[in-house]
Motif scaffolding. Sequence first.
Motif, PDB file in Angstrom:
ATOM      1  N   ASP A 117      39.071  52.382  43.811  1.00 21.07           N
ATOM      2  CA  ASP A 117      39.485  51.761  42.542  1.00 21.07           C
ATOM      3  C   ASP A 117      38.376  50.758  42.363  1.00 21.07           C
ATOM      4  OD1 ASP A 117      40.909  50.464  40.401  1.00 21.07           O
ATOM      5  OD2 ASP A 117      41.661  49.002  41.755  1.00 21.07           O
ATOM      6  N   LEU A 118      37.676  50.911  41.182  1.00 20.93           N
ATOM      7  CA  LEU A 118      36.354  50.135  40.857  1.00 20.93           C
ATOM      8  C   LEU A 118      36.689  49.151  39.848  1.00 20.93           C
ATOM      9  CD1 LEU A 118      33.643  53.050  41.159  1.00 20.93           C
ATOM     10  CD2 LEU A 118      34.321  51.630  42.856  1.00 20.93           C
ATOM     11  N   HIS A 119      36.185  47.848  39.879  1.00 20.66           N
ATOM     12  CA  HIS A 119      36.368  46.915  38.892  1.00 20.66           C
ATOM     13  C   HIS A 119      35.039  46.450  38.234  1.00 20.66           C
ATOM     14  CE1 HIS A 119      39.900  44.671  40.851  1.00 20.66           C
ATOM     15  NE2 HIS A 119      40.381  45.836  40.477  1.00 20.66           N
ATOM     16  N   LEU A 120      35.094  45.991  37.063  1.00 20.95           N
ATOM     17  CA  LEU A 120      34.025  45.527  36.281  1.00 20.95           C
ATOM     18  C   LEU A 120      33.786  44.256  36.339  1.00 20.95           C
ATOM     19  CD1 LEU A 120      31.907  46.395  33.891  1.00 20.95           C
ATOM     20  CD2 LEU A 120      33.675  45.594  32.284  1.00 20.95           C
ATOM     21  N   GLU A 121      32.646  43.871  36.516  1.00 20.72           N
ATOM     22  CA  GLU A 121      32.599  42.114  36.748  1.00 20.72           C
ATOM     23  C   GLU A 121      31.208  41.895  35.579  1.00 20.72           C
ATOM     24  OE1 GLU A 121      31.896  40.784  40.552  1.00 20.72           O
ATOM     25  OE2 GLU A 121      33.770  41.254  41.088  1.00 20.72           O
ATOM     26  N   ALA A 122      31.202  40.547  35.601  1.00 20.95           N
ATOM     27  CA  ALA A 122      30.286  40.165  34.549  1.00 20.95           C
ATOM     28  C   ALA A 122      28.715  40.699  34.681  1.00 20.95           C
ATOM     29  CB  ALA A 122      30.078  38.562  34.691  1.00 20.95           C
ATOM     30  N   GLY A 258      36.563  39.746  34.514  1.00 14.95           N
ATOM     31  CA  GLY A 258      36.722  41.334  34.488  1.00 14.95           C
ATOM     32  C   GLY A 258      37.796  42.076  33.996  1.00 14.95           C
ATOM     33  N   ALA A 259      38.803  41.491  34.276  1.00 13.49           N
ATOM     34  CA  ALA A 259      40.217  42.160  34.223  1.00 13.49           C
ATOM     35  C   ALA A 259      40.790  41.810  32.745  1.00 13.49           C
ATOM     36  CB  ALA A 259      41.254  41.840  35.347  1.00 13.49           C
ATOM     37  N   GLY A 260      39.964  40.729  32.132  1.00 15.32           N
ATOM     38  CA  GLY A 260      40.475  40.497  30.586  1.00 15.32           C
ATOM     39  C   GLY A 260      40.468  38.951  30.651  1.00 15.32           C
ATOM     40  N   ALA A 261      40.762  38.084  31.503  1.00 17.33           N
ATOM     41  CA  ALA A 261      40.958  36.696  31.321  1.00 17.33           C
ATOM     42  C   ALA A 261      40.182  36.105  30.621  1.00 17.33           C
ATOM     43  CB  ALA A 261      41.200  36.059  32.954  1.00 17.33           C
ATOM     44  N   ILE A 262      40.625  35.265  29.609  1.00 20.08           N
ATOM     45  CA  ILE A 262      39.654  34.495  28.872  1.00 20.08           C
ATOM     46  C   ILE A 262      39.345  33.110  29.113  1.00 20.08           C
ATOM     47  CG2 ILE A 262      39.906  36.102  27.032  1.00 20.08           C
ATOM     48  CD1 ILE A 262      42.007  34.089  25.600  1.00 20.08           C
ATOM     49  N   LEU A 263      38.315  32.464  28.695  1.00 22.23           N
ATOM     50  CA  LEU A 263      38.013  30.863  28.946  1.00 22.23           C
ATOM     51  C   LEU A 263      38.520  30.253  27.877  1.00 22.23           C
ATOM     52  CD1 LEU A 263      34.816  31.170  30.746  1.00 22.23           C
ATOM     53  CD2 LEU A 263      36.819  30.091  31.871  1.00 22.23           C
ATOM     54  N   VAL A 264      39.422  29.228  27.876  1.00 25.05           N
ATOM     55  CA  VAL A 264      39.816  28.491  26.853  1.00 25.05           C
ATOM     56  C   VAL A 264      39.719  26.907  27.028  1.00 25.05           C
ATOM     57  CG1 VAL A 264      41.263  30.030  25.906  1.00 25.05           C
ATOM     58  CG2 VAL A 264      42.200  28.413  27.257  1.00 25.05           C
ATOM     59  N   ASP A 265      39.897  25.995  25.897  1.00 25.64           N
ATOM     60  CA  ASP A 265      39.714  24.857  26.009  1.00 25.64           C
ATOM     61  C   ASP A 265      41.478  24.370  26.034  1.00 25.64           C
ATOM     62  OD1 ASP A 265      40.321  24.632  23.470  1.00 25.64           O
ATOM     63  OD2 ASP A 265      38.185  23.757  23.171  1.00 25.64           O
ATOM     64  N   ASP A 273      31.426  33.513  25.918  1.00 23.66           N
ATOM     65  CA  ASP A 273      31.243  34.975  26.233  1.00 23.66           C
ATOM     66  C   ASP A 273      31.839  35.048  27.782  1.00 23.66           C
ATOM     67  OD1 ASP A 273      31.455  37.534  27.013  1.00 23.66           O
ATOM     68  OD2 ASP A 273      29.232  37.863  26.298  1.00 23.66           O
ATOM     69  N   GLU A 274      32.998  35.394  28.162  1.00 22.05           N
ATOM     70  CA  GLU A 274      33.539  35.396  29.630  1.00 22.05           C
ATOM     71  C   GLU A 274      32.470  36.117  30.638  1.00 22.05           C
ATOM     72  OE1 GLU A 274      36.781  33.760  27.100  1.00 22.05           O
ATOM     73  OE2 GLU A 274      35.444  35.822  27.111  1.00 22.05           O
ATOM     74  N   LEU A 275      32.053  37.301  29.913  1.00 23.69           N
ATOM     75  CA  LEU A 275      31.216  38.352  30.705  1.00 23.69           C
ATOM     76  C   LEU A 275      29.815  38.201  30.800  1.00 23.69           C
ATOM     77  CD1 LEU A 275      33.573  41.305  30.393  1.00 23.69           C
ATOM     78  CD2 LEU A 275      33.628  39.667  32.271  1.00 23.69           C
ATOM     79  N   ALA A 276      29.281  37.034  30.090  1.00 25.95           N
ATOM     80  CA  ALA A 276      27.960  36.713  30.139  1.00 25.95           C
ATOM     81  C   ALA A 276      27.606  36.472  31.577  1.00 25.95           C
ATOM     82  CB  ALA A 276      27.595  35.745  29.435  1.00 25.95           C
ATOM     83  N   PRO A 277      25.999  36.462  31.930  1.00 25.43           N
ATOM     84  CA  PRO A 277      25.650  36.146  33.332  1.00 25.43           C
ATOM     85  C   PRO A 277      26.340  34.647  33.824  1.00 25.43           C
ATOM     86  CG  PRO A 277      23.971  37.254  32.253  1.00 25.43           C
ATOM     87  CD  PRO A 277      25.025  37.017  31.140  1.00 25.43           C
ATOM     88  N   ARG A 278      26.303  34.470  35.142  1.00 30.78           N
ATOM     89  CA  ARG A 278      26.921  33.347  35.491  1.00 30.78           C
ATOM     90  C   ARG A 278      26.399  32.064  35.040  1.00 30.78           C
ATOM     91  NH1 ARG A 278      28.623  35.302  42.029  1.00 30.78           N
ATOM     92  NH2 ARG A 278      30.405  36.425  41.461  1.00 30.78           N
ATOM     93  N   ASP A 279      25.046  32.271  35.136  1.00 26.98           N
ATOM     94  CA  ASP A 279      24.433  30.633  34.777  1.00 26.98           C
ATOM     95  C   ASP A 279      24.781  30.586  33.169  1.00 26.98           C
ATOM     96  OD1 ASP A 279      22.615  33.093  34.154  1.00 26.98           O
ATOM     97  OD2 ASP A 279      21.229  31.669  33.344  1.00 26.98           O
TER      98      ASP A 279
END
Length: 518
Positions: A117-122, A258-265, A273-279
């Motif tokens: 089972d393979l996941h997607l990450e940023a 990667g599973a679809g969670a979003i960042l909100v205030d 963009d939640e899946l942009a590079p970590r920095d």
Amino acid sequence: MTGPGLTDAGSWAGQPVIAGAGLAGLATALLMDRPCVVLSPAPLATDAASALAQGGIAAAIGPDDTPALHARDTLEAGVGLCDPVVVDAITRAGPGAIAALRDLGVAFDTGPDGRLDLHLEAAHSRPRIAHAHGDGTGAEIMRALVARTRATPRITVLDGAALRRVIVRDGRVAGVRIARAGQELILPTSACVIATGGVGALFPTTTSPPGGLGSGLACAARAGAVLRDLEFVQFHPTALAVGSDAAPRVLISEAVRGAGAILVDESGARFTDELAPRDIVARAIQAHLSAGHRVLLDARAATQGHFARHFPAIARACVQHGIDPDRQPIPVRPAVHYHMGGIETDLRGRSTVPGLWACGEAASTGLHGANRLASNSLLEAFVCGGFVARDLDATSLPVPDGLPDDTPVPGGGADDLADIRACIGRAAGILRDADGLTRAIRALAPHVMDDDHALVGALLCVSALGRRESRGGHYRSDYPDTAPQAVHTRLTMRQGLAALASLAPAAASLSDNGILVP
């Protein structure tokens, strides 16, 4: 397995000594054929960052994936500082690494069809993250490798033993000094592998285990090794923003986004963009926090009431802090997570000091560049541990003569560690500038000869001060642009001390001291 007492050290004379018992250290021991000694400062797997890894291990094993695509994503994340030859070698080794780990007993999660089972990450262009027990990949890998290590008689594990000094004679490694059970012992050896992990515990807010204090980097520096790109520290964007900084922050895995969670205030509005590079994500979150907002990770729609099924360890940690991820967003903030810099090595794991190897987070192999691609760290640790193992098996290792050594060994400065953490955190956090870095260097400089924590922190700040640009995990508010040419920072102890001396009376241009080179 615990080795014999210190009085029986003669039986290990000449064996390779592996300092560190995380994934990189145990992989090195298991994948070589010759007897070896592993130094484990804590009971196996209890203070290793590898055991905390949640997301998984990246490898191009999906039907629509290739090592070339994995390499491309890695190079893009590294912002010009990856070594393409190293990236190619490690990503090509990825599928074989997964197979080898399964052979060693690692039980990766599979789908209904029996395939992994393979996941997607940023910043990955394909789902390629193999995982175990949802978010318990590191723990499962370490469980299997610890069991195999304990069942391998040629591997001597010294629980409670820590590397204190690498002894160099006539320009090459001749032994190591270790501390165990309140005693110190010199082991004659012509091969030392540093796999001691990163530097996260030198920062006030981190996901790293307490032992991640850069001890291996200090030993390598004092032995004369070149350290590379120390300024590149990765801040994970989403650590749990509750609890005390006195303990490691709970990591909210990249896989949740990667599973679809979003960042909100606090208003529910998305801001990055939640899946942009970590920095990029970490700086966006820090900026939003600095503007007075709260930042929350909302996984309710993504997991549809089944958060614990997908991420059981994270769910347990949230519940312990009174948070139900199925009913409410998770408060998050950035925390130090990984060190891209370290002991410069070639593809065999050899440092610039003959007889000294490094692998795992303590090494700067050329894979990560300025910004590590998510889940490449477990891959690098296992694959490069194998590279080191094969090189050691192919290398003649003479037994050094007796090694009387009464050189004072620097202490850890435990009493002053809180002050050092605060100093490094202020200067070398997500946003850096010359004034803050210079103040930190001047505060740390008087202690570098007798305190390993101060030494590593000072060298990191020297490297950050010399890099007058922003690139990957290194962001200078006074130099926000990325320079046209990507260059590495290479620093020896001698160069570091010269730079510290030059900064005592006033700030100096470190690039004029030959620290930054292509």
